[in-house]
Design an enzyme around this catalytic site. Structure first.
Site, PDB file in Angstrom:
ATOM      1  N   TYR A 110      23.654  -9.775  -5.182  1.00 31.09           N
ATOM      2  CA  TYR A 110      24.212 -10.056  -6.258  1.00 31.09           C
ATOM      3  C   TYR A 110      22.967  -9.797  -7.410  1.00 31.09           C
ATOM      4  O   TYR A 110      23.176  -9.271  -8.572  1.00 31.09           O
ATOM      5  CB  TYR A 110      24.718 -11.247  -6.474  1.00 31.09           C
ATOM      6  CG  TYR A 110      25.164 -11.918  -7.849  1.00 31.09           C
ATOM      7  CD1 TYR A 110      26.460 -11.264  -8.280  1.00 31.09           C
ATOM      8  CD2 TYR A 110      24.600 -12.319  -8.580  1.00 31.09           C
ATOM      9  CE1 TYR A 110      26.949 -11.606  -9.511  1.00 31.09           C
ATOM     10  CE2 TYR A 110      24.911 -12.869  -9.981  1.00 31.09           C
ATOM     11  CZ  TYR A 110      26.335 -12.395 -10.328  1.00 31.09           C
ATOM     12  OH  TYR A 110      26.501 -12.607 -11.407  1.00 31.09           O
ATOM     13  N   CYS A 111      21.637 -10.252  -6.957  1.00 31.55           N
ATOM     14  CA  CYS A 111      20.502 -10.235  -7.777  1.00 31.55           C
ATOM     15  C   CYS A 111      20.085  -8.830  -7.934  1.00 31.55           C
ATOM     16  O   CYS A 111      19.894  -8.294  -9.241  1.00 31.55           O
ATOM     17  CB  CYS A 111      19.490 -11.021  -7.382  1.00 31.55           C
ATOM     18  SG  CYS A 111      19.801 -12.927  -7.294  1.00 31.55           S
ATOM     19  N   GLY A 132      37.964  -6.266 -15.823  1.00 26.59           N
ATOM     20  CA  GLY A 132      37.989  -7.649 -15.474  1.00 26.59           C
ATOM     21  C   GLY A 132      38.497  -8.517 -16.297  1.00 26.59           C
ATOM     22  O   GLY A 132      37.962  -9.678 -16.558  1.00 26.59           O
ATOM     23  N   ARG A 155      41.266 -12.621 -16.592  1.00 24.62           N
ATOM     24  CA  ARG A 155      41.090 -14.061 -16.718  1.00 24.62           C
ATOM     25  C   ARG A 155      39.630 -14.387 -17.043  1.00 24.62           C
ATOM     26  O   ARG A 155      38.954 -13.390 -16.933  1.00 24.62           O
ATOM     27  CB  ARG A 155      41.238 -14.740 -15.388  1.00 24.62           C
ATOM     28  CG  ARG A 155      40.455 -14.140 -14.027  1.00 24.62           C
ATOM     29  CD  ARG A 155      40.602 -14.897 -12.834  1.00 24.62           C
ATOM     30  NE  ARG A 155      39.928 -14.330 -11.645  1.00 24.62           N
ATOM     31  CZ  ARG A 155      39.650 -14.545 -10.460  1.00 24.62           C
ATOM     32  NH1 ARG A 155      40.475 -15.512 -10.284  1.00 24.62           N
ATOM     33  NH2 ARG A 155      38.847 -14.062  -9.762  1.00 24.62           N
ATOM     34  N   ILE A 186      28.289 -20.462 -16.101  1.00 18.96           N
ATOM     35  CA  ILE A 186      29.436 -20.357 -17.044  1.00 18.96           C
ATOM     36  C   ILE A 186      30.738 -21.096 -16.248  1.00 18.96           C
ATOM     37  O   ILE A 186      30.918 -20.516 -15.251  1.00 18.96           O
ATOM     38  CB  ILE A 186      29.712 -18.981 -17.584  1.00 18.96           C
ATOM     39  CG1 ILE A 186      28.477 -18.271 -18.202  1.00 18.96           C
ATOM     40  CG2 ILE A 186      30.928 -18.843 -18.403  1.00 18.96           C
ATOM     41  CD1 ILE A 186      27.998 -18.948 -19.411  1.00 18.96           C
ATOM     42  N   LYS A 207      22.809  -6.740 -10.272  1.00 13.73           N
ATOM     43  CA  LYS A 207      22.271  -7.013 -11.650  1.00 13.73           C
ATOM     44  C   LYS A 207      21.123  -6.521 -12.289  1.00 13.73           C
ATOM     45  O   LYS A 207      20.960  -6.138 -13.316  1.00 13.73           O
ATOM     46  CB  LYS A 207      22.579  -8.638 -11.809  1.00 13.73           C
ATOM     47  CG  LYS A 207      23.913  -9.205 -11.718  1.00 13.73           C
ATOM     48  CD  LYS A 207      24.888  -8.609 -12.611  1.00 13.73           C
ATOM     49  CE  LYS A 207      26.478  -9.110 -12.095  1.00 13.73           C
ATOM     50  NZ  LYS A 207      27.476  -8.674 -13.086  1.00 13.73           N
ATOM     51  N   SER A 225      23.792 -11.063 -15.535  1.00  8.51           N
ATOM     52  CA  SER A 225      23.673 -12.359 -15.398  1.00  8.51           C
ATOM     53  C   SER A 225      22.187 -12.612 -15.322  1.00  8.51           C
ATOM     54  O   SER A 225      21.168 -11.759 -15.377  1.00  8.51           O
ATOM     55  CB  SER A 225      24.033 -12.441 -14.243  1.00  8.51           C
ATOM     56  OG  SER A 225      23.597 -13.867 -13.489  1.00  8.51           O
TER      57      SER A 225
END
Length: 253
Positions: A157-158, A10, A13, A190, A161, A144
């Protein structure tokens, strides 16, 4: 002398690009794995300007069958793999009430953030172990603060991670005797393309004191830590979690 080599996923960018640049500055040649068919011009120019060799492979890490080609590409380009930076990941497909979370959205997030990263780490670790030499090697995984801090509007998402964090712990134990340092980085808020759509929201939260450092994190904050860990000088700290969040995750009353 042969330069060390790093894989960064990834890295077209954002945080991944900054990590690739920092590792190139630290003397690494770089293989970037990303979704684009070919390396973006900015990536190629930035890596070559640092005197590093760049290899590129188009790859969706959720496709486990692509991992063999990724590892083979790195070995063909450089003859070695000294560092893997697991940076590729996605946010929640749709933010909203977790009671309305759709299985296909859950699966997509975990396929990339957890399953794909786990099995890519496994493939690279095997390649590292098969290579001669006892020089320092590292696997650095970007998770994260959400590995620990809950966000019900993006629970998948949590979960991805948090699961990845436990994988890193287990991988660190397995690879510690092999001189392969395994680390987890937990970024906070970020400034990247991923957060561009919620800039106003987080500006307000930062102004209200959510982040004790009173600023956004930058991709360079993450990449500086990655370069330090990849150097091998912190190898005895394997298994560590490094929070890069301006003290966001420190519990407060």
């Amino acid at each position: 002398m042969t330069r060390p080599a790093a894989i960064v996923t990834g890295a077209a960018r954002g945080i991944g690009l900054a990590c690739a640049e920092a590792l190139a500055d630290a003397g690494f040649d770089i293989l970037v794995a990303d979704l684009a068919e070919q390396a973006p011009d900015e990536l190629a120019a930035n890596i070559s300007a640092r005197g590093a060799k760049l290899a590129y492979i188009s790859c969706d890490i959720a496709n486990l069958d692509s991992h063999v080609a990724l590892v083979d590409a790195a070995m063909h380009a450089f003859g070695r793999i000294d560092c893997l930076v697991n940076n590729a990941g996605v946010g929640a497909v749709v933010r909203g009430d977790l009671l309305e979370l759709k299985p296909e959205n859950f699966d997509r997030t975990l396929d990339i953030n957890l399953r794909g990263t786990v099995f890519l780490s496994q493939a690279v670790a095997k390649a590292m172990l098969a290579a001669p030499g006892n020089h320092a090697k590292s696997i650095i995984t970007v998770t994260s603060v959400s590995a620990e801090m809950a966000s019900p509007e993006r629970s998948e998402y949590c979960v991805s991670k948090a699961g990845l964090s436990m994988w890193v712990k287990n991988l660190a134990l397995r690879l510690a005797p092999e001189n392969i340092g395994v680390f987890e980085l937990r970024p906070g808020i970020i400034r990247t393309d991923m957060t561009a759509g919620v800039t106003a929201k987080y500006d307000a939260l930062i102004d209200s004191g959510l982040v004790p450092a009173k600023r956004w994190g930058e991709a360079s904050d993450i990449s500086a830590v990655v370069a330090a860990l990849a150097s091998g000088k912190l190898g005895f700290s394997t298994g560590s979690i490094i929070n890069v969040d301006g003290a966001l995750s420190v519990p407060r009353l």
